[in-house]
Design a protein around this motif. Structure first.
Motif, mmCIF file in Angstrom:
data_model
loop_
_atom_site.group_PDB
_atom_site.id
_atom_site.type_symbol
_atom_site.label_atom_id
_atom_site.label_comp_id
_atom_site.label_asym_id
_atom_site.label_seq_id
_atom_site.Cartn_x
_atom_site.Cartn_y
_atom_site.Cartn_z
ATOM 1 N N ASN A 176 51.200 36.135 41.240
ATOM 2 C CA ASN A 176 50.888 34.715 41.139
ATOM 3 C C ASN A 176 52.099 33.890 41.524
ATOM 4 N N TYR A 205 33.654 40.808 38.100
ATOM 5 C CA TYR A 205 32.682 40.310 39.082
ATOM 6 C C TYR A 205 31.966 41.465 39.775
ATOM 7 N N MET A 243 36.144 39.103 45.439
ATOM 8 C CA MET A 243 36.338 39.181 43.989
ATOM 9 C C MET A 243 35.756 40.456 43.377
ATOM 10 N N ARG A 292 37.089 42.492 40.263
ATOM 11 C CA ARG A 292 38.188 41.759 39.630
ATOM 12 C C ARG A 292 37.653 40.977 38.426
ATOM 13 N N TYR A 293 38.529 40.667 37.515
ATOM 14 C CA TYR A 293 38.163 40.018 36.252
ATOM 15 C C TYR A 293 38.400 38.521 36.375
ATOM 16 N N ILE A 294 37.311 37.754 36.324
ATOM 17 C CA ILE A 294 37.393 36.297 36.383
ATOM 18 C C ILE A 294 37.425 35.760 34.959
ATOM 19 N N LEU A 346 41.227 28.164 36.130
ATOM 20 C CA LEU A 346 40.440 29.335 36.492
ATOM 21 C C LEU A 346 41.385 30.407 37.000
ATOM 22 N N VAL A 379 42.056 34.888 37.899
ATOM 23 C CA VAL A 379 41.453 36.163 38.267
ATOM 24 C C VAL A 379 42.525 37.238 38.163
ATOM 25 N N THR A 437 43.436 41.584 38.672
ATOM 26 C CA THR A 437 43.066 42.819 39.355
ATOM 27 C C THR A 437 43.334 44.004 38.444
ATOM 28 N N TRP A 463 47.633 38.932 37.662
ATOM 29 C CA TRP A 463 46.674 37.827 37.641
ATOM 30 C C TRP A 463 47.210 36.683 38.498
ATOM 31 N N VAL A 501 43.111 30.634 40.422
ATOM 32 C CA VAL A 501 42.105 30.426 41.454
ATOM 33 C C VAL A 501 42.016 28.931 41.747
#
Length: 504
Positions: free
Chosen positions: A93, A412, A420, A423-425, A440, A442, A444, A453, A456
């Motif tokens: 990030n 998702y 996506m 991956r965890y949203i 928001l 996301v 991995t 993370w 988004v």
């Protein structure tokens, strides 16, 4: 240096900007001091120290080769704090990376305090919207909202505080065979029952209802069967997002009883999160197929503590503060993801396994925690619980420089956002209690250590954010994900909305 790219962090206005970054191991990080005063970049654990970085352009370089979370501060100005999360994954990030972008598409609005949007998977196309004020309404994805509530618990709930409240209607789950048996389960807050300890706040109810014989869009409100009463010493930390697992059992997340730091009235000396004689601070797993008139529910034979007389047999996992959002992955191996709202410094998401202990209130995230001094993590704390079992670290954590409360989402598994997949949203609720500013996010999944993370970007928003309080998430039959918001802090007015996450 493994990676050629250098990541820059600016020191401006007595702050590290950004205060939190996630980078792959081997990345070189450079701090540039734009303040007129000297600062330091000093690891909390002593693993690195820049010494004095002169003002007006001084620089410090650092490469971290091992995965982990590294907290740091400025010695002359200790209010300046930052973190570097080093992962083995390639995602990050860091500010020079291109953030994933999506749009959000308004589905319906005019609600009060959205808490969930789920499907009964009964082939009707209906979605069921959960409102904290005690209503469940049927929503169709073309935006149609039925006027008549599917469930109305407003006359059975405790009166909610308009400014801010964590009580109310918090969870809804449909029996796996709902289309055949019409069984519906809810988790909500009622007034304190007479049997509860004096001076406590309220009583949460886990209840079952049956669908109306006259109207499939209504439950029979006279059919309520209370499965479990949970008396609460304080108003907050209720948990409540109930869900049936792939095994057919009902999972019930419960907070630590409320207040702060897991101490005070209704909290034993070791804290409810660690105390195995209370249900508070746990994930429960129960069997709703009652075979005896004397039992409101059954205990699965393979629950982890069924053979231990000193641990309540309902407990599936322990060591939680406020695990109010849970979700099973609808693909893969059906993993259980639980977001646990933190105290003052750290937010976390846990990959929960049977019998696991996730650390609260010995730890907050991956960090040691002292209930008597919650803003200053001690350098050392136990690695095992009272039974000698290892405490399990979260798979995601972030600091309060990003936000204040993690909101768990879903892995998702839809079709609209192939980038996506898997991956965890998820999200952070807001970084402010006065104005909604949710983020928001996301992450991995990784087989080792913390998951990487990143934020988004909302492509159709000038700020790149929703600029609202992000309250919850929803998921439809196709695996597409919805974000639920409002512009008010408390359960008042009608600013609640449902947005679908769609490609940018």
């Amino acid at each position: 240096m493994i990676n050629d790219e250098i990541i820059e962090i600016e020191i401006r206005g007595f702050s590290f900007q950004p205060a939190s970054i996630t980078v792959p191991a081997g990345t070189e990080v450079k701090w540039i001091n734009f303040d007129p005063f000297a600062h330091t970049v000093t690891a909390d654990d002593g693993s690195f120290d820049s010494g004095s970085i002169r003002g007006n352009g001084g620089e410090f370089y650092l490469t971290l080769s091992e995965p982990g979370t590294f907290l740091y501060h400025c010695i002359p100005h200790p209010q300046m704090r930052g973190e570097i999360v080093v992962t083995a994954a390639e995602m990050s990030n860091h500010p020079s990376g291109e953030r994933p972008r999506v749009k959000v598409e308004l589905v319906a609005e005019g609600f009060t305090a959205p808490m969930g949007l789920i499907t009964a998977r009964d082939g009707t196309g209906r979605m069921f919207y959960v409102d904290q004020i005690g209503l469940v309404k049927i929503v169709y994805l073309n935006g149609t909202v039925l006027d008549e509530p599917f469930i109305d618990l407003t006359d059975r709930m405790i009166e909610l505080r308009t400014g801010f409240d964590e009580r109310g209607l918090l969870g809804l789950a449909f029996h796996p065979e709902f289309s055949e048996n019409g069984r519906v389960f809810v988790f909500y807050t009622g007034p304190l029952r007479p049997e509860a300890p004096d001076g406590w706040d309220s009583t949460n109810r886990l209840s079952e209802f049956s669908i109306s014989s006259d109207d499939p869009n209504r439950v029979d409100m006279d059919s309520e069967r209370v499965i479990l009463y949970i008396d609460k010493p304080q108003f907050n930390h209720n948990g409540g997002t109930i869900e049936f697992g792939p095994d057919g059992y009902l999972y019930v997340p419960l907070g630590d009883g409320g207040g702060a730091n897991d101490v005070g009235i209704g909290h034993p000396p070791d804290g409810n999160g660690q105390n195995t004689t209370t249900l508070h601070g746990k994930i429960l797993r129960i069997d709703v197929e009652v075979t005896s008139d004397d039992a409101a529910y059954g205990i699965p034979a393979d629950n982890p503590f069924v053979d231990d007389d000193e641990i309540l047999s309902e407990i599936y996992a322990l060591g939680f503060r406020n695990p109010w959002r849970i979700a099973f992955d609808t693909g893969g191996e059906g993993a259980l993801l639980v977001s646990d709202v933190g105290q003052d410094l750290w937010e976390e998401v846990n990959l929960v396994v049977k019998g696991g202990n996730y650390g609260w209130n010995i730890r907050e995230g991956t960090h040691c925690f002292d209930p008597a001094d919650p803003l200053n993590p001690p350098p050392l704390c136990p690695e095992v619980d009272a039974r000698g079992e290892m405490l399990i670290d979260p798979v995601i954590e972030y600091g309060h420089h990003l936000g204040t409360a993690v909101v768990g989402g879903y892995i998702y598994r839809g079709q609209a956002l192939p980038e996506m997949e898997g991956r965890y949203i998820f999200a952070d609720w807001s970084n402010s209690f006065s104005t909604g500013n949710g983020t928001l996010l996301v992450a991995t999944p990784s087989s080792e250590g913390l998951w990487a993370w990143e934020e988004v970007e909302i492509a159709d928003s000038p700020s790149g954010r929703l600029d609202l309080f992000i309250r919850s998430f929803g998921i439809d039959d196709e695996g597409e994900i919805y974000v639920l918001t409002s512009s008010r802090l408390g359960p008042v007015d009608r600013t609640g909305a449902i947005f679908k996450i769609v490609p940018a």
